[in-house]
Design an enzyme around this catalytic site. Sequence first.
Site, PDB file in Angstrom:
ATOM      1  N   CYS A 140      63.156  59.899  55.219  1.00  0.00           N
ATOM      2  CA  CYS A 140      63.052  60.409  54.132  1.00  0.00           C
ATOM      3  C   CYS A 140      62.298  59.617  52.903  1.00  0.00           C
ATOM      4  O   CYS A 140      62.718  58.544  52.323  1.00  0.00           O
ATOM      5  CB  CYS A 140      64.569  60.700  53.371  1.00  0.00           C
ATOM      6  SG  CYS A 140      64.504  61.472  51.864  1.00  0.00           S
ATOM      7  N   CYS A 143      63.622  59.509  49.443  1.00  0.00           N
ATOM      8  CA  CYS A 143      64.945  58.595  49.369  1.00  0.00           C
ATOM      9  C   CYS A 143      64.649  57.167  49.343  1.00  0.00           C
ATOM     10  O   CYS A 143      65.183  56.179  48.893  1.00  0.00           O
ATOM     11  CB  CYS A 143      65.738  59.116  50.472  1.00  0.00           C
ATOM     12  SG  CYS A 143      65.974  60.745  50.696  1.00  0.00           S
ATOM     13  N   ASP A 144      63.934  56.762  50.178  1.00  0.00           N
ATOM     14  CA  ASP A 144      63.840  55.382  50.769  1.00  0.00           C
ATOM     15  C   ASP A 144      62.516  54.669  50.382  1.00  0.00           C
ATOM     16  O   ASP A 144      62.379  53.509  50.320  1.00  0.00           O
ATOM     17  CB  ASP A 144      64.193  55.301  52.182  1.00  0.00           C
ATOM     18  CG  ASP A 144      65.533  55.666  52.552  1.00  0.00           C
ATOM     19  OD1 ASP A 144      66.421  55.544  51.736  1.00  0.00           O
ATOM     20  OD2 ASP A 144      65.838  56.178  53.732  1.00  0.00           O
TER      21      ASP A 144
HETATM   22  C1  LIG Z   1      69.136  58.259  56.010  1.00  0.00           C
HETATM   23  C2  LIG Z   1      69.151  59.506  54.895  1.00  0.00           C
HETATM   24  C3  LIG Z   1      69.136  58.899  53.619  1.00  0.00           C
HETATM   25  C4  LIG Z   1      69.092  59.848  52.666  1.00  0.00           C
HETATM   26  N1  LIG Z   1      69.125  59.182  51.345  1.00  0.00           N
HETATM   27  C5  LIG Z   1      69.079  60.111  50.177  1.00  0.00           C
HETATM   28  C6  LIG Z   1      69.216  59.587  49.070  1.00  0.00           C
HETATM   29  O1  LIG Z   1      69.085  58.121  48.865  1.00  0.00           O
HETATM   30  N2  LIG Z   1      69.266  60.256  48.076  1.00  0.00           N
HETATM   31  C7  LIG Z   1      69.071  61.925  48.033  1.00  0.00           C
HETATM   32  O2  LIG Z   1      69.353  62.411  47.044  1.00  0.00           O
HETATM   33  N3  LIG Z   1      69.347  62.276  49.168  1.00  0.00           N
HETATM   34  C8  LIG Z   1      69.246  61.536  50.439  1.00  0.00           C
HETATM   35  N4  LIG Z   1      69.173  61.908  51.658  1.00  0.00           N
HETATM   36  C9  LIG Z   1      69.088  63.385  51.830  1.00  0.00           C
HETATM   37  C10 LIG Z   1      70.526  63.928  51.764  1.00  0.00           C
HETATM   38  O3  LIG Z   1      71.432  63.179  52.353  1.00  0.00           O
HETATM   39  C11 LIG Z   1      70.601  65.415  52.065  1.00  0.00           C
HETATM   40  O4  LIG Z   1      69.747  66.059  51.202  1.00  0.00           O
HETATM   41  C12 LIG Z   1      72.096  65.867  51.548  1.00  0.00           C
HETATM   42  O5  LIG Z   1      73.096  65.146  52.304  1.00  0.00           O
HETATM   43  C13 LIG Z   1      72.131  67.270  51.999  1.00  0.00           C
HETATM   44  O6  LIG Z   1      73.543  68.002  51.605  1.00  0.00           O
HETATM   45  P1  LIG Z   1      74.038  69.282  52.274  1.00  0.00           P
HETATM   46  O7  LIG Z   1      75.522  69.091  51.821  1.00  0.00           O
HETATM   47  O8  LIG Z   1      73.272  70.308  52.257  1.00  0.00           O
HETATM   48  O9  LIG Z   1      74.362  68.920  54.007  1.00  0.00           O
HETATM   49  P2  LIG Z   1      74.683  67.530  54.884  1.00  0.00           P
HETATM   50  O10 LIG Z   1      74.836  66.491  54.173  1.00  0.00           O
HETATM   51  O11 LIG Z   1      73.762  67.586  55.955  1.00  0.00           O
HETATM   52  O12 LIG Z   1      76.095  68.044  55.523  1.00  0.00           O
HETATM   53  C14 LIG Z   1      76.298  68.742  56.383  1.00  0.00           C
HETATM   54  C15 LIG Z   1      77.764  69.081  56.801  1.00  0.00           C
HETATM   55  O13 LIG Z   1      78.003  70.293  57.479  1.00  0.00           O
HETATM   56  C16 LIG Z   1      78.771  69.916  58.525  1.00  0.00           C
HETATM   57  N5  LIG Z   1      78.738  70.669  59.600  1.00  0.00           N
HETATM   58  C17 LIG Z   1      77.441  71.222  60.145  1.00  0.00           C
HETATM   59  N6  LIG Z   1      77.640  72.290  61.198  1.00  0.00           N
HETATM   60  C18 LIG Z   1      79.055  72.325  60.976  1.00  0.00           C
HETATM   61  C19 LIG Z   1      79.765  73.312  61.777  1.00  0.00           C
HETATM   62  N7  LIG Z   1      79.629  74.412  62.836  1.00  0.00           N
HETATM   63  N8  LIG Z   1      81.229  73.380  61.422  1.00  0.00           N
HETATM   64  C20 LIG Z   1      81.575  72.653  60.602  1.00  0.00           C
HETATM   65  N9  LIG Z   1      80.959  71.689  59.715  1.00  0.00           N
HETATM   66  C21 LIG Z   1      79.612  71.496  59.937  1.00  0.00           C
HETATM   67  C22 LIG Z   1      78.536  68.279  58.794  1.00  0.00           C
HETATM   68  O14 LIG Z   1      79.531  67.785  59.624  1.00  0.00           O
HETATM   69  C23 LIG Z   1      78.247  67.836  57.502  1.00  0.00           C
HETATM   70  O15 LIG Z   1      79.449  67.413  57.040  1.00  0.00           O
HETATM   71  C24 LIG Z   1      69.113  61.018  52.721  1.00  0.00           C
HETATM   72  C25 LIG Z   1      69.194  61.541  54.203  1.00  0.00           C
HETATM   73  C26 LIG Z   1      69.191  60.765  55.251  1.00  0.00           C
HETATM   74  C27 LIG Z   1      69.335  61.458  56.542  1.00  0.00           C
END
Ligand SMILES: Cc1cc2nc3c(=O)[nH]c(=O)nc-3n(C[C@H](O)[C@H](O)[C@H](O)COP(=O)(O)OP(=O)(O)OC[C@H]3O[C@@H](n4cnc5c(N)ncnc54)[C@H](O)[C@@H]3O)c2cc1C
Length: 326
Positions: A140, A143-144
């Site tokens: 990302c 992000c980084d």
């Molecule tokens: C290394 C890294 C660094 C990042 N740094 C930043 C940053 O500095 N700033 C920023 O804004 N964004 C950052 N991001 C992006 C950010 O993390 C994502 O945009 C954000 O987390 C998305 O949120 P979400 O809630 O959609 O999903 P996610 O955070 O992906 O969470 C998905 C959830 O769904 C659950 N899940 C999936 N399938 C199932 C299932 N079948 N049953 C039950 N649970 C399930 C998982 O266990 C998880 O808890 C970063 C991403 C990464 C990988």
Amino acid sequence: MSETIEKVTCLIIGSGPAGYTAAIYAARANMNPVLYQGTQPGGQLTTTNEVENFPGYPEGVTGPEMMVQLQAQAERFDTDVRHGWVTKVDFSGPVHKVWVNDTKEIHCDTVIISTGASAKYLGLESEQKYLKLGGGVSACAVCDGFFYRNQEVVIVGAGDSACEEAHYLSKLCKKVTMLVRRDEFRASKIMEARVKNTKNIEILFNTETDEVLGDGQVVTGVRVFNNKTGAKHEIPATGFFVAIGHKPNTDIFKDYLDMDETGYIINVPGSSKTNVEGVFVSGDAADHVYRQAVTAAGTGCMAALDAERWLAAKDASFEVSTPTYN
Ligand SMILES: Cc1cc2nc3c(=O)[nH]c(=O)nc-3n(C[C@H](O)[C@H](O)[C@H](O)COP(=O)(O)OP(=O)(O)OC[C@H]3O[C@@H](n4cnc5c(N)ncnc54)[C@H](O)[C@@H]3O)c2cc1C
């Protein structure tokens, strides 16, 4: 064999910023949300040490710390946060059926999908090593990228996102070397032209990663090879960015929900509604554009408000508690 069937007003699948934010809003609207965390409690942010762009943290925060706080905030309003993986759904009838760990069956009035997406990596041992160490591998740039100001970085990828990320990095970094596996881009012509016309981006075609090099703690360079000639050389770099795509965690919904060709759930524009009544989507599961914690949280809020209003429209005894603002 199924246990006793449980009835839930609002089921939230996923515990990233989208899921917990939906939970905060749904709980405060008396929807008694039940949230399943999945195998990655806290979601993608638990894999990063530095979050500097989420509003409200002037000094920055670690990803795990931020997600513990989001969970605590959701639980403060009595969200029922549970361990468990949703393995199957049936959205064909008026009652939305969801199975957890293949056994527990839940019947839901509303479902909020917040299952996120997973970045794809090359799978090299050295890449995974420095990814886990938080030592210079990232998927990302937004992000980084900031952590690599005035430094030299390498980025892998050839699509629109890779071009966009390379261009973003070029504004922060001294030099960006872009590794393209084939002899041409997959990106649109306009994105291709943008990277080609950026002075501090060097593009190496027919070039793949042999090994991410480092000192055991942080990345110091990348050894690459030309897949036509086999010739290898090393590129000094402190950051290794992988931009080869994401996979939304949406396979279990594919028989019921409209999705694009990659598997991102298609929402009704301007809302969190899906093609199935009472089923809403938030966060990265529907977002191939922004993919940020704050946008995931924002759409989590939208999903809870949409679910609440949908319930109220269906059942006159359910009162909308959220104020509307003009
Ligand atoms: C290394 C890294 C660094 C990042 N740094 C930043 C940053 O500095 N700033 C920023 O804004 N964004 C950052 N991001 C992006 C950010 O993390 C994502 O945009 C954000 O987390 C998305 O949120 P979400 O809630 O959609 O999903 P996610 O955070 O992906 O969470 C998905 C959830 O769904 C659950 N899940 C999936 N399938 C199932 C299932 N079948 N049953 C039950 N649970 C399930 C998982 O266990 C998880 O808890 C970063 C991403 C990464 C990988």
